[in-house]
Design a protein around this motif. Structure first.
Motif, PDB file in Angstrom:
ATOM      1  N   THR A  60     -10.850  18.904  52.060  1.00 53.76           N
ATOM      2  CA  THR A  60     -10.579  17.827  53.008  1.00 53.76           C
ATOM      3  C   THR A  60     -11.044  16.475  52.500  1.00 53.76           C
ATOM      4  O   THR A  60     -10.409  15.451  52.783  1.00 53.76           O
ATOM      5  N   ILE A  61     -12.120  16.454  51.742  1.00 57.77           N
ATOM      6  CA  ILE A  61     -12.703  15.183  51.284  1.00 57.77           C
ATOM      7  C   ILE A  61     -11.704  14.320  50.512  1.00 57.77           C
ATOM      8  O   ILE A  61     -11.659  13.093  50.712  1.00 57.77           O
ATOM      9  N   PRO A  62     -10.867  14.874  49.615  1.00 63.33           N
ATOM     10  CA  PRO A  62      -9.911  13.991  48.894  1.00 63.33           C
ATOM     11  C   PRO A  62      -8.968  13.228  49.808  1.00 63.33           C
ATOM     12  O   PRO A  62      -8.416  12.203  49.400  1.00 63.33           O
ATOM     13  N   GLY A  63      -8.791  13.660  51.045  1.00 69.06           N
ATOM     14  CA  GLY A  63      -7.911  12.945  51.956  1.00 69.06           C
ATOM     15  C   GLY A  63      -8.403  11.544  52.287  1.00 69.06           C
ATOM     16  O   GLY A  63      -7.606  10.661  52.631  1.00 69.06           O
ATOM     17  N   PHE A  64      -9.713  11.309  52.165  1.00 65.75           N
ATOM     18  CA  PHE A  64     -10.249   9.976  52.455  1.00 65.75           C
ATOM     19  C   PHE A  64      -9.848   8.948  51.392  1.00 65.75           C
ATOM     20  O   PHE A  64      -9.896   7.752  51.642  1.00 65.75           O
ATOM     21  N   PHE A  65      -9.437   9.431  50.221  1.00 71.07           N
ATOM     22  CA  PHE A  65      -9.017   8.502  49.179  1.00 71.07           C
ATOM     23  C   PHE A  65      -7.633   7.910  49.471  1.00 71.07           C
ATOM     24  O   PHE A  65      -7.186   7.008  48.759  1.00 71.07           O
ATOM     25  N   TYR A  66      -6.946   8.434  50.502  1.00 72.93           N
ATOM     26  CA  TYR A  66      -5.658   7.859  50.881  1.00 72.93           C
ATOM     27  C   TYR A  66      -5.813   6.515  51.583  1.00 72.93           C
ATOM     28  O   TYR A  66      -4.874   5.724  51.608  1.00 72.93           O
ATOM     29  N   VAL A  67      -6.975   6.265  52.165  1.00 73.92           N
ATOM     30  CA  VAL A  67      -7.153   5.071  53.001  1.00 73.92           C
ATOM     31  C   VAL A  67      -6.891   3.778  52.225  1.00 73.92           C
ATOM     32  O   VAL A  67      -6.165   2.895  52.709  1.00 73.92           O
ATOM     33  N   PRO A  68      -7.441   3.584  51.011  1.00 71.59           N
ATOM     34  CA  PRO A  68      -7.178   2.311  50.300  1.00 71.59           C
ATOM     35  C   PRO A  68      -5.711   2.089  49.945  1.00 71.59           C
ATOM     36  O   PRO A  68      -5.319   0.952  49.663  1.00 71.59           O
ATOM     37  N   LEU A  69      -4.899   3.165  49.958  1.00 68.59           N
ATOM     38  CA  LEU A  69      -3.492   2.997  49.615  1.00 68.59           C
ATOM     39  C   LEU A  69      -2.748   2.134  50.629  1.00 68.59           C
ATOM     40  O   LEU A  69      -1.663   1.647  50.348  1.00 68.59           O
ATOM     41  N   TRP A  70      -3.325   1.951  51.808  1.00 68.94           N
ATOM     42  CA  TRP A  70      -2.702   1.109  52.832  1.00 68.94           C
ATOM     43  C   TRP A  70      -2.452  -0.298  52.306  1.00 68.94           C
ATOM     44  O   TRP A  70      -1.471  -0.951  52.662  1.00 68.94           O
ATOM     45  N   TRP A  71      -3.350  -0.804  51.455  1.00 68.75           N
ATOM     46  CA  TRP A  71      -3.253  -2.170  50.959  1.00 68.75           C
ATOM     47  C   TRP A  71      -2.484  -2.263  49.639  1.00 68.75           C
ATOM     48  O   TRP A  71      -2.292  -3.348  49.117  1.00 68.75           O
TER      49      TRP A  71
END
Length: 352
Positions: A60-71
């Motif tokens: 589950t932890i790798p899913g948090f790396f999706y957040v910066p892709l918003w920008w």
């Protein structure tokens, strides 16, 4: 739920941003290949993290790396244009042209195009997937195909632990098989129409799995080879059904349609474990009868039961269901231990 939503959204976004010459390789060797790489890493992680909670946390932890892709990832110009946001779509295209070193035209969208899109601006929902007879048939057929592919794919993936050999190695081999399947899927998308590509891969997976049942149990190597060949065909079918589905719907319904088809696929994945147990035959053997009688003897032996003592406290526990009732009488000993005195149970009659 969040991971598969990101997977579907990323696929739709790539299909709408990339040119037609890149979409085939993106949908197979792009999205699906990295899914297979993650699948290969799963048995490695499971080998070192034997506790399922720690394994789930690590996945589950790798899913948090999706957040910066918003920008960093732009919005789909096709979707913006369908929503009447012409200026934003034009700004994204000009930025893309600047990054690629291409001079963008002075006028990307004419005033007529902008006015037509503004006039067609409306809200779309799930009901639009069944609005007309044509799109209703397409949606129903694709949901059935997605569910069928998912049942076979998930059943083969879950059944790797039942194959002969090391379960972690079998799971890894099952993931490695998908790599050549994705390459074949990419070549088929480039050279063949969508319908023959999808039907041939589905037929390969189905026929191979049908013949597996005729292989004797002592020929485990042949059975494993056929299972992997079936996984090959279904993996290729999964890679083909994504772009085939995306191309059948307009931009305003593409994300919704893929979400509905993906939901049908997850329903098939939920059903897959039950298909595995359909082949398991069970009957009440002599060994079962002996074990049952031994359990009854143990429950009524002095090691479990004790005699009634009027000086000790008594506890009565009872329970009932739509089919029967039961009760247990026990003594509460001074040391806090509970000793059973007697059991009672009865099946209810039809009137009761």
């Amino acid at each position: 739920m969040g991971q598969i939503s990101n997977y579907v959204a990323a696929f739709v976004l790539g299909m709408e941003i990339l040119s037609s010459s890149i979409r085939d390789i993106f949908s197979t060797l792009g999205v699906c290949l990295f899914f297979s790489i993650g699948y290969m890493m799963l048995p490695l992680a499971a080998y070192f993290l034997r506790d399922w909670r720690m394994l789930l946390l690590a996945l589950t932890i790798p899913g948090f790396f999706y957040v910066p892709l918003w920008w960093f990832i732009p919005e789909s110009p096709r979707w913006l244009l369908s929503q009447g946001r012409v200026d934003e779509a034009e700004a994204i295209l000009r930025k893309a042209a600047q990054i690629n070193g291409v001079k963008a035209p002075d006028i990307i969208f004419t005033q007529i195009q902008s006015r037509e899109n503004a006039e067609r601006l409306q809200t779309y929902s799930l009901c639009d997937l069944v609005k007309s007879i044509n799109i209703r048939c397409i949606t129903a057929l694709l949901c059935l195909i997605w569910a069928a592919v998912s049942v076979g794919y998930s059943a083969l993936s879950l059944n790797t632990s039942s194959l002969h050999g090391n379960i972690y190695l079998n799971c890894f081999i099952s993931a490695v098989v998908e790599v050549p399947a994705l390459i074949i899927a990419w070549l088929m998308l480039r050279c063949w129409p969508r319908r023959p590509s999808l039907s041939s891969t589905l037929s390969l997976g189905g026929l191979v799995l049908l013949f597996v049942h005729f292989i004797p149990q002592h020929m485990s190597s042949i059975a494993i080879s056929l299972v992997m060949l079936g996984k090959f065909g279904l993996s290729a079918a999964f890679a083909i059904v994504y772009p085939a589905t995306a191309e059948l719907y307009p931009t305003v319904l593409r994300n919704t349609a893929l979400g509905v088809c993906s939901m049908a696929s997850r329903v098939g994945g939920i059903m897959a474990p039950y298909f595995i147990y359909l082949e398991k035959k069970w009957y009440w053997s002599v060994a079962c009868e002996q074990s049952f009688q031994k359990a009854k003897d143990l429950l009524t032996s002095p090691a479990v039961l004790t005699h009634y003592d009027p000086e000790l406290h008594i506890r009565l526990a009872s329970d009932a269901s739509p089919y029967g009732v039961g009760a247990v009488i026990s003594h509460l000993c001074p040391n806090g231990e509970e000793k059973l005195i007697a059991f009672a149970s009865r099946t209810l009659s039809r009137a009761e």
